[in-house]
Design an enzyme around this catalytic site. Structure first.
Site: not given
Ligand code: NI
Length: 190
Positions: A50, A45, A141-142, A99-100, A145
């Site tokens: 991000q 995701g 989660h997304e 998470c990235l 952000h």
């Molecule tokens: Ni994330």
């Protein structure tokens, strides 16, 4: 085009994200770039902030998890202006997340097990869906952000204390990850 991932400590991850309209400049290109970047970084995701863009766009592809969660086969979603609602008495479930934007850290996070999601697709058609299980976690989660929140904001105080120095280092630009990334500007790596 593969874009760099913005890392914990970068202000873009804590900046208000704008509602997206059909007139949003370069929308199709941004969506294409987000997808390319997510596949390149092997994420499941990605949210626009991000990649340094403060807009309410999320892309999810959880097909890779279909071996463990058969219901996720071919599950891909492009969410524009997503909104989550939850029943007051809905149960919570705890599971590990990463998470990235927070590379190398995996922690347990408590999330709602079931959510209701309203969103627009890239043609600005409206959609509604009840979602549960792992996909509900990824969506939460997304969408976090988009509300300037990271999963490490939701972990227990004790765990947070234990990873504090790792996070501080990350915010200072001491980060190692396989993909191109961007750290907070005043701490840029030489
Ligand atoms: Ni994330």
């Amino acid at each position: 085009m593969i874009l760099p991932i913005y890392i914990y400590g970068h202000p873009v991850l804590r900046t208000e994200n704008a509602t997206v309209t059909p007139e949003y400049p370069g929308l199709q290109e941004l969506i294409t770039n987000m997808k390319e970047t997510m596949y390149h970084t092997e994420g499941i995701g990605i949210a626009a902030p991000q990649v340094g863009v403060n807009a309410r766009i999320v892309y999810i592809d959880v097909d890779v998890l279909a071996e463990d969660f058969p219901e996720l086969k071919d599950c891909r979603m492009l969410l524009i202006n997503p909104e989550i609602t939850v029943d007051e008495d809905a149960p919570f479930i705890t599971r590990e997340e990463g998470c990235l934007s927070v590379p190398g850290i995996h922690e347990n996070v408590q999330r709602q097990e079931k959510i209701h999601l309203h969103w627009q697709d890239e043609n600005f058609e409206e959609h509604d869906m009840d979602i549960e299980g792992y996909l509900a976690r990824v969506v939460q989660h997304e969408c976090d952000h988009l509300d300037k929140k990271l999963f490490v904001d939701r972990i227990s105080p004790i765990r947070k204390q234990l990873i504090r120095s790792k996070l501080n280092n990350m915010a200072k630009g001491n980060v190692s990850c396989k993909y191109r990334c961007k750290v907070a500007p005043h701490n840029r790596k030489k």
